[in-house]
Design an enzyme around this catalytic site. Structure first.
Site, mmCIF file in Angstrom:
data_model
loop_
_atom_site.group_PDB
_atom_site.id
_atom_site.type_symbol
_atom_site.label_atom_id
_atom_site.label_comp_id
_atom_site.label_asym_id
_atom_site.label_seq_id
_atom_site.Cartn_x
_atom_site.Cartn_y
_atom_site.Cartn_z
ATOM 1 N N HIS A 183 0.832 -1.209 0.000
ATOM 2 C CA HIS A 183 0.000 0.000 0.000
ATOM 3 C C HIS A 183 0.865 1.256 0.000
ATOM 4 C CE1 HIS A 183 -3.206 -2.842 1.140
ATOM 5 N NE2 HIS A 183 -4.036 -1.914 0.727
ATOM 6 N N GLU A 184 1.973 1.214 0.721
ATOM 7 C CA GLU A 184 2.881 2.367 0.727
ATOM 8 C C GLU A 184 3.489 2.574 -0.658
ATOM 9 O OE1 GLU A 184 4.649 5.684 1.997
ATOM 10 O OE2 GLU A 184 3.269 4.451 3.208
#
Length: 373
Positions: free
Chosen positions: A310-311
């Protein structure tokens, strides 16, 4: 994002077929040992060759051989103990004399193991010719690539025909949702983003920009919440169902009722079922089996890998690596622990209120941090 999805698909395909290849080789080896056992001339007197019949576990032989029964049997064997099948193979390889009872029991154990391996090699396939290794064809691979799933199986449930009215409905919904998302972005989000760009161009310090954070948060909290919900609806309700209908993919369990979540671990399971199933098989269970870690450590590894992915998405969007999303996502773990305390356990309404409070605040907080800092 598409690259990550394709990487997950290829990993699942290679991992599962690699696992089946080890079972296939083991089955071939056991069949060869059965053939050798047929040529053995048993001795009349009791044999001293290890293992004696008394040490062989035969309780499972009364059950129908299957992949599930074989897995349960393997779990019941302590790690320090050599499995019975391996001891039997070693006894056959040694060429030492075997008595009649040993030959009989060894044959029953090996045949049960071969039948269980055959069942596991069939997997979920219901038609002949789909079991391993007959699934290793270009058609099977590229058919899997277009299906809306990231977990490879030998066979998937398929619908008999395509409902073109449903395809049109989901296609129209897809473009309609995208139009609404564009309008929200242009009307409510784009002006705020331009303000942050202006502040940076004017040379405002980080401290001065951070003073604007509360007001920016208030400006973005509602539009980001709307974009968050619409993005979920766009992907998991319209696009995945659109592709599923076109490919006659009948397993439409893309999500569960995540809006009723009373804890963050329930949300992690329900809001994205395809990715959850991938992480469960290829990260959580693989960590336990390959790295010999406990369930808590496997959960930590799974959450951390998911947070890193997600980062990576946020890095692609904002062109900067800050780790805000990673930290907030990892903060879900202590929140999961909190939900299991006496203060929140069995209080579903209160748990759901905390869940929606976090869902309401988190998207705007994260994006505001990426814009300001």
């Amino acid at each position: 994002m598409h690259g990550v999805v394709m990487l997950m698909k290829q990993h699942s395909y290679a991992f599962y077929n690699g696992y089946l290849s080890t079972l296939y080789d083991r089955k071939a080896k056991l069949l060869a040992k059965l053939k050798e056992l047929e040529d053995v001339s048993p001795v009349t007197s009791p044999s001293s060759t290890e293992p004696p019949v008394a040490e062989i576990n035969t309780a499972h032989l009364a059950k129908v051989p299957s992949a599930r029964q074989n897995l349960e049997r393997r779990k019941s064997v302590p790690d320090a103990r050599v499995p019975d099948v391996d001891r039997i193979v070693a006894a056959i390889d040694s060429g030492e004399p075997l008595d009649q009872e040993q030959v009989h029991v060894f044959e029953r154990v090996l045949k049960w193991e071969v039948d269980a391996l055959s069942d596991e090699l069939r997997g979920d396939s219901t038609e002949p010719g789909r079991e391993y290794p007959h699934n290793l064809t270009a058609r099977n691979h590229y058919e899997y690539i277009v299906l809306p799933t990231v977990v490879y199986e030998l066979e998937y449930p398929r619908s008999e025909s395509i409902n073109w009215y449903y395809v049109v409905e989901k296609g129209a919904a897809c473009f309609g949702v995208i139009f609404v998302m564009i309008m929200i972005s242009q009307t409510f989000i784009y002006p705020v983003v331009m303000d942050t760009v202006r502040m940076k161009e004017e040379g405002m310090s980080t401290a001065e920009r951070f003073r604007q954070f509360p007001w920016m948060l208030l400006d973005l909290i509602f539009p980001f919440m709307m974009e968050y919900l619409l993005t979920w609806y766009l992907i998991w309700e319209t696009i995945l169902n659109f592709v599923a209908e076109l490919t006659r993919f009948a397993d439409r369990y893309f999500y569960d009722a995540w809006w009723n979540s009373v804890s963050w671990d329930q949300f992690a399971r329900d809001w994205n079922r395809p990715v959850h199933n991938f992480l469960l098989r290829h990260v959580y269970h693989s960590s336990i089996s390959a790295m010999k870690v406990d369930k808590q450590t496997a959960t930590l590894i799974t959450f951390f890998l998911s947070a890193c992915i997600h980062e990576l998405v946020m890095w692609c969007i904002f062109k900067k690596l800050r780790g805000y999303l990673l930290v907030i996502q990892m903060f879900q773990l202590p929140l999961v622990k909190l939900s299991r305390t006496k203060y929140l356990r069995n209080r579903s309404t209160l748990g759901n209120m905390f869940f929606w409070l976090g869902t309401f605040m988190a998207p705007s907080i994260i994006c505001s941090l990426y814009l300001i800092l």
